[in-house]
Write a protein that holds these residues in place. Sequence first.
Motif, PDB file in Angstrom:
ATOM      1  N   ARG A  77      -5.652  -2.024  -6.760  1.00 28.24           N
ATOM      2  CA  ARG A  77      -6.044  -2.934  -5.691  1.00 28.24           C
ATOM      3  C   ARG A  77      -5.993  -2.207  -4.348  1.00 28.24           C
ATOM      4  O   ARG A  77      -6.881  -2.352  -3.526  1.00 28.24           O
ATOM      5  N   ARG A  78      -4.939  -1.431  -4.167  1.00 37.10           N
ATOM      6  CA  ARG A  78      -4.836  -0.649  -2.932  1.00 37.10           C
ATOM      7  C   ARG A  78      -5.616   0.649  -3.098  1.00 37.10           C
ATOM      8  O   ARG A  78      -5.070   1.708  -3.364  1.00 37.10           O
ATOM      9  N   ILE A  79      -6.955   0.521  -2.945  1.00 31.94           N
ATOM     10  CA  ILE A  79      -7.857   1.663  -3.125  1.00 31.94           C
ATOM     11  C   ILE A  79      -8.365   2.126  -1.769  1.00 31.94           C
ATOM     12  O   ILE A  79      -9.058   1.376  -1.075  1.00 31.94           O
ATOM     13  N   ALA A  80      -8.015   3.338  -1.434  1.00 35.48           N
ATOM     14  CA  ALA A  80      -8.469   3.897  -0.153  1.00 35.48           C
ATOM     15  C   ALA A  80      -9.845   4.532  -0.311  1.00 35.48           C
ATOM     16  O   ALA A  80     -10.300   4.807  -1.420  1.00 35.48           O
TER      17      ALA A  80
ATOM     18  N   LEU B 255     -12.173   1.750 -10.658  1.00 35.31           N
ATOM     19  CA  LEU B 255     -10.766   1.777 -10.266  1.00 35.31           C
ATOM     20  C   LEU B 255     -10.172   0.373 -10.298  1.00 35.31           C
ATOM     21  O   LEU B 255      -9.038   0.169 -10.748  1.00 35.31           O
ATOM     22  N   ILE B 256     -10.955  -0.596  -9.837  1.00 38.29           N
ATOM     23  CA  ILE B 256     -10.480  -1.982  -9.852  1.00 38.29           C
ATOM     24  C   ILE B 256     -10.232  -2.437 -11.282  1.00 38.29           C
ATOM     25  O   ILE B 256      -9.218  -3.058 -11.602  1.00 38.29           O
TER      26      ILE B 256
ATOM     27  N   ARG C  43       1.785   3.145   0.278  1.00 41.08           N
ATOM     28  CA  ARG C  43       0.781   4.127  -0.120  1.00 41.08           C
ATOM     29  C   ARG C  43      -0.303   3.486  -0.972  1.00 41.08           C
ATOM     30  O   ARG C  43      -0.032   2.577  -1.753  1.00 41.08           O
ATOM     31  N   PRO C  44      -1.564   3.954  -0.859  1.00 44.52           N
ATOM     32  CA  PRO C  44      -2.607   3.495  -1.777  1.00 44.52           C
ATOM     33  C   PRO C  44      -2.287   3.989  -3.191  1.00 44.52           C
ATOM     34  O   PRO C  44      -1.649   5.028  -3.362  1.00 44.52           O
TER      35      PRO C  44
END
Lengths: 354, 354
Positions: free
Chosen positions: B193-196, B187-188, B253-254
Amino acid sequence: MPPGDRRRRRASRRFAAITVKEVAARAGVSTATVSRVLSGAGGVASGLQRRVYDAAKALNYRPNRAARNLRAGSNQIVGVLIPDIENPFFISVVCGIEEVLQTAGYSLLLANFNESPEREQVQLASLRAEGVAGLIFASSRKPAEEYKRFVDAGTPMAAVSRVIAGLNIDTVTVDNAEGARTAVSHLISLGHRRIAIINGPLSLNTARERQGGYEQAFRDAGLSVPAELVRYGDFRQAGGFHAMKTLLAEAERPTAVFTASNLMTLGALEAIHESNLEIPADIAVVGFDDMPWATSLRPPLTTVAQPATEVGRTAARMLLDRLYDPRRPQRQAVLNTRLIVRSSCGARSGGAIV
Amino acid sequence: MPPGDRRRRRASRRFAAITVKEVAARAGVSTATVSRVLSGAGGVASGLQRRVYDAAKALNYRPNRAARNLRAGSNQIVGVLIPDIENPFFISVVCGIEEVLQTAGYSLLLANFNESPEREQVQLASLRAEGVAGLIFASSRKPAEEYKRFVDAGTPMAAVSRVIAGLNIDTVTVDNAEGARTAVSHLISLGHRRIAIINGPLSLNTARERQGGYEQAFRDAGLSVPAELVRYGDFRQAGGFHAMKTLLAEAERPTAVFTASNLMTLGALEAIHESNLEIPADIAVVGFDDMPWATSLRPPLTTVAQPATEVGRTAARMLLDRLYDPRRPQRQAVLNTRLIVRSSCGARSGGAIV
DNA sequence: ATGAAAGCGCTAACAT
DNA sequence: ATGTTAGCGCTTTCAT
């Protein structure tokens, strides 16, 4: 030194377990008294009761099940034989069975035969050898002989979902015909005429009944059944996939398909997605069996829901009743299905209906 | 008239079964000889052998398991204790266990505790009372005492997936940390970056390890962990649903979420769909555990696949080895996971990757 | 090579 | 009210 000191006896069991004898010795009573107290038979002076309880607790006594079973001529185990352990429907059934039997103190010997009549026969023999107190099963139909042996042995039995003709036992089924009829009628009411069915093998009553409902829906609407759109799979995902493939290869493609079981539905969806067709625009889908993730499918699935867990509960209750009274009359429970309209049939554009 | 004629004996069992005695009588030999022949002990004249086999077959003789178990001090039953029978992962594990044990002549006593430590304790006690020859389990962690009693009794055991610290037994797990790290790194690498993360309770090693992998991925990329995007559910669908709801309610939000188990993934998908958000455009999703219908989800799910069936098979083989040789050294098997990239992460637009 | 008999741990007659 | 004992069906010494 107390008499219960010499412990080891056979190599297989690392430590020999405590027996009634040792409890009796420690409590200063006879084994019969121990047995009476621990089985709650009553008629034992409360002073002795205490001593027995204390001794049992102190020694951490657990009665030997094998010995008890041998004495009693039966055990506290119910066999559960299912056709496909990967099928969520049967898992839900097992769940219901477990819920009821567990409270009654029965354990569950689970056997799966992977839709293979040979394995079914083997598992059945094994279950019989194990001497299960009762049997709940969803059969194929081949080894009817093995099932008869169970009946002859007087073992309480209950059939769920799939039934075998000529076996005089309790059964729990759902109204497959009505469920299928409702599903297909719904598609007809949406304007579909070229409605395919992907069904299981007609040797199974479930498939036959769903087939009957499919045909009835056409008759009810004064239409003729599109025989060229009838496919039979094996009630598994691969079967649904291949059946769908052949349907999509038809010169004149069906505009809708009724997939007569959960796994076949998933297979059919896979095939449709692989062909890059849109549901319901290119082809509408109505399935059989609801699944917890049905709303997260592509698209949310319209389906005929079976009360799977309740099927299991009902069968387990019937079995318990029969365990208690072997000669009670046979019962045939038929539970209702329910059409859950989501968006794969084209009736609505999205979102789950509760 | 043959001696095996008087059949009925106790009311509970409708018909008394054939015993060695009757077979012996019919074959004109002693019960010892029958036993020797049927257990393949050898040292019996072939003439007698034939007669015994014939008699046994003619009478349709089945040895009484309870009697055999009592004699042997053990049985042919393995207990399988799982946290959630509705979780396809554990079902696949059971499937693998069954496959291996079945060929070794063992039956499977299935017990489910619905993620409830109380029920876990009860089921464990019941399994112990039943005197199972071995136990394969995925525990919560509460009733460690009950597990110790099993160990103390010398019952061969194997833990799968979830392990309890301080229990000196065989285990089969997967590399949860590496699986999670790979998923989040993926995902990165896609720019998120905003990964929940929606994880299970940290009391479980599986959740802890996956948490570690999640954090490691950020460290590897020189990023800091977004602590406000960490959620803990209960490894079930409802938990995933609610956790996702709270994530979607975040001010910022993520852009992606890593759901650390199959059921929680389904719950999260449900929540996202309910909010009418698009995956992966509005939010990317990577799950843990593959499912046969993962390609038919909305959209096809990118996920970390565990070799669930192989976990079961491995545990069953370990248990058989230990049943055969109780004092062999403990083993800790760790199987690998595999990232299956489909479209829910945004790396591809559609279609299944094989 | 084969048979007689003991005994696994428990419960239920049967005695007392 | 409590104890003594037989026996569930099987396997396995121990004799022969």
